[in-house]
Design an enzyme around this catalytic site. Structure first.
Site, mmCIF file in Angstrom:
data_model
loop_
_atom_site.group_PDB
_atom_site.id
_atom_site.type_symbol
_atom_site.label_atom_id
_atom_site.label_comp_id
_atom_site.label_asym_id
_atom_site.label_seq_id
_atom_site.Cartn_x
_atom_site.Cartn_y
_atom_site.Cartn_z
ATOM 1 C CD1 TRP A 142 58.122 89.862 12.333
ATOM 2 C CD2 TRP A 142 58.082 87.895 12.899
ATOM 3 N NE1 TRP A 142 57.514 89.255 11.123
ATOM 4 C CE2 TRP A 142 57.983 88.431 11.111
ATOM 5 C CE3 TRP A 142 58.238 86.085 13.315
ATOM 6 C CZ2 TRP A 142 57.530 86.622 10.590
ATOM 7 C CZ3 TRP A 142 57.909 85.378 12.744
ATOM 8 C CH2 TRP A 142 58.223 85.637 11.378
ATOM 9 C CG ASP A 223 62.535 84.281 16.093
ATOM 10 O OD1 ASP A 223 63.637 83.698 14.818
ATOM 11 O OD2 ASP A 223 61.803 84.662 15.635
ATOM 12 C CE LYS A 259 65.437 87.896 8.560
ATOM 13 N NZ LYS A 259 64.432 87.886 8.995
HETATM 14 N N1 PLA Z 1 62.133 86.027 13.178
HETATM 15 C C1 PLA Z 1 62.134 87.559 13.204
HETATM 16 C C2 PLA Z 1 62.354 88.030 14.541
HETATM 17 C C3 PLA Z 1 61.842 88.565 12.304
HETATM 18 O O1 PLA Z 1 62.260 89.195 12.269
HETATM 19 C C4 PLA Z 1 61.586 87.008 10.677
HETATM 20 C C5 PLA Z 1 61.790 88.117 9.724
HETATM 21 C C6 PLA Z 1 61.303 85.933 10.711
HETATM 22 C C7 PLA Z 1 60.933 85.176 12.222
HETATM 23 C C8 PLA Z 1 61.174 85.530 9.830
HETATM 24 O O2 PLA Z 1 61.838 85.386 8.837
HETATM 25 P P1 PLA Z 1 61.899 84.335 7.506
HETATM 26 O O3 PLA Z 1 61.036 83.380 7.056
HETATM 27 O O4 PLA Z 1 62.188 85.325 6.140
HETATM 28 O O5 PLA Z 1 63.484 83.650 7.409
HETATM 29 N N2 PLA Z 1 60.592 89.552 9.842
HETATM 30 C C9 PLA Z 1 60.888 90.860 9.218
HETATM 31 C C10 PLA Z 1 59.771 90.393 7.149
HETATM 32 C C11 PLA Z 1 62.216 91.169 8.022
HETATM 33 C C12 PLA Z 1 58.681 89.163 7.298
HETATM 34 O O6 PLA Z 1 57.825 89.772 8.313
HETATM 35 O O7 PLA Z 1 58.514 88.465 6.819
HETATM 36 C C13 PLA Z 1 60.180 91.426 9.474
HETATM 37 O O8 PLA Z 1 60.218 92.849 8.355
HETATM 38 O O9 PLA Z 1 59.908 91.401 10.728
#
Ligand code: PLA
Length: 414
Positions: A142, A223, A259
């Site tokens: 991510w 995570d 989620k």
């Molecule tokens: N960790 C991972 C691996 C994630 O994919 C995401 C969210 C988070 C943490 C953080 O989420 P939160 O702070 O909302 O609890 N990833 C999303 C959204 C769903 C984003 O990028 O913020 C994504 O589309 O990858």
């Protein structure tokens, strides 16, 4: 006049360059600007119903109704580490209620601002109190992980994770890189439903990874943003974390309820730090408060109250697991629909990875140019690394996506 002169003078921010949009959240910005009615947003990982609408879980509505009706509730400040019930139940959700760390009170949990905030508080704590200021992230990961840890002051390196050739886990490469990392390094692990690849280690591989990490005295940092979304089972999706906690060693866990409870904008999450003894855990907690207090003082009350109610009430909890499984199943059915649609079009390539990958996303293997073509010609909005949010797809939009992929792969014009 002096005031006019100073108003006419250059801004104190004239030197600023226009920053690029975020690679994930910026996709939604571009999507919102597009007036076309047939546009589809498969960028951000946000669950949509078959009608393409955001979903508020029924258990969340029920919990909110109870909160509203309960006149004993107030809007006072929470403690620095948040709502105690929420913390206890969140820790039990990921670790299991009979977890040795819970029973022996070897952990501290702090309610934080969703997954991101939990990661950031953990990173700030490490930067201040942990000797090895180096974290290893999987390739790919991510995108925000890099910034979260770097901005907290840690050095960031990567370990091999995804093998482009096999579209699976580079298990050997991962173990080699973990073995070669300086002793005591922080190793960031996706607890389940790895984002963006959808490739998770098997239980046997998790055991091998655990041994490799413990042998080098590394510090695992999980995570957990998708518990329940990988298999549809909350317990199964916690296996990796529980494998590590069962050995009595230390670890960090960042949890998100964005989620799995659909609480994206409520920003509900938790950081748990598992220590070797309850004495250490108490001191960790005292220092954690010093990290949090100057950042945002204490976390918001509403979302955490919802989660605490759902996790603490047998009836709501079992309804939640059904709704969660419903979301996971709909995503899996979208995988089959997309796969079938590509097969039906005779789209060149082996698309079985769409079926095999786990969680919210498909890591399609489409390159940046192909993605840009699909956005331009088909108004399919997705991240440039070829990731598709399967949770944003519906029976109605699968044919359009399949047409777009087919055209992108075959070089056909829209
Ligand atoms: N960790 C991972 C691996 C994630 O994919 C995401 C969210 C988070 C943490 C953080 O989420 P939160 O702070 O909302 O609890 N990833 C999303 C959204 C769903 C984003 O990028 O913020 C994504 O589309 O990858």
């Amino acid at each position: 006049m002096e005031a006019t002169a100073s108003a006419a003078a250059a801004s104190v921010f004239d030197h600023l360059e226009q920053a690029p949009e975020d690679p994930i959240l910026g996709i939604t910005v571009a999507y919102n600007k597009d007036p076309h009615p047939g546009k589809v947003n498969l960028g951000v990982g946000a669950y949509r119903t078959e009608e393409g609408k955001p979903l508020i879980l029924n258990v969340v509505r029920r919990a909110e109704e109870r909160l509203l009706a309960d006149r004993s509730k107030n809007k006072e400040y929470l403690p620095i580490t948040g709502l105690a019930d929420f913390n206890k139940r969140s820790a039990m959700l990921i670790l299991g209620s009979d977890s040795p760390a819970v029973v022996e009170k070897r952990l501290v949990t702090a309610q934080c601002l969703s997954g991101t905030g939990s990661l950031r508080v953990g990173a700030e704590f490490l930067a201040r109190h942990y000797g090895v200021k180096l974290v290893f992230l999987p390739t790919p990961t991510w995108g925000n992980h890099f910034k979260v840890f770097m901005n907290a002051g840690l050095a960031v390196k990567t370990y091999r994770y995804y093998d482009n050739k096999t579209r699976g886990l580079d298990y050997e490469g991962m173990l080699e890189d973990i073995g070669a990392a300086p002793s005591g390094s922080v190793i960031l692990l996706h607890a389940c439903a790895h984002n963006p690849t959808g490739v998770d280690p098997t239980p046997q591989q998790w055991e091998g990874i655990r041994q490799a990490i413990r042998n080098r005295g590394h510090l695992p940092f999980f995570d957990s943003a998708y518990q329940g979304f990988a298999s549809g089972s909350l317990d199964k999706d916690a296996l990796a974390v529980r494998t590590f906690v069962a050995d009595g060693g230390e670890c960090f866990i960042a949890q998100s309820f964005a989620k799995n409870m659909g609480l994206y904008g409520e920003r509900v999450g938790a950081l748990s730090i598992v220590s070797k003894s309850s004495g250490v855990a108490t001191r960790v907690e005292s220092q954690l408060k010093l990290v949090i207090r100057p950042m945002y003082s204490n976390p918001p009350i509403h979302g955490a109250s919802i989660v605490a109610l759902v996790l603490g009430d047998g009836d709501l909890f079992s309804e939640w697991t059904v709704e969660l499984k419903g979301m996971a199943d709909r995503i899996i059915s979208m995988r089959h629909k997309l796969y079938d649609a590509l097969r039906a079009r005779g789209t060149p390539g082996d698309w079985t990875h769409i079926l095999k990958q786990i969680g919210m996303f498909s890591f399609t293997g489409l390159n940046k140019e192909q993605v840009q073509f699909m956005t331009r010609e088909y108004r399919i909005y997705m991240t440039l690394d070829g990731r598709i949010s399967m949770a944003g797809l519906s029976l109605k939009t699968v044919p359009l996506l399949a047409d777009a992929i087919h055209a992108a792969v075959t070089g056909a014009k829209a």
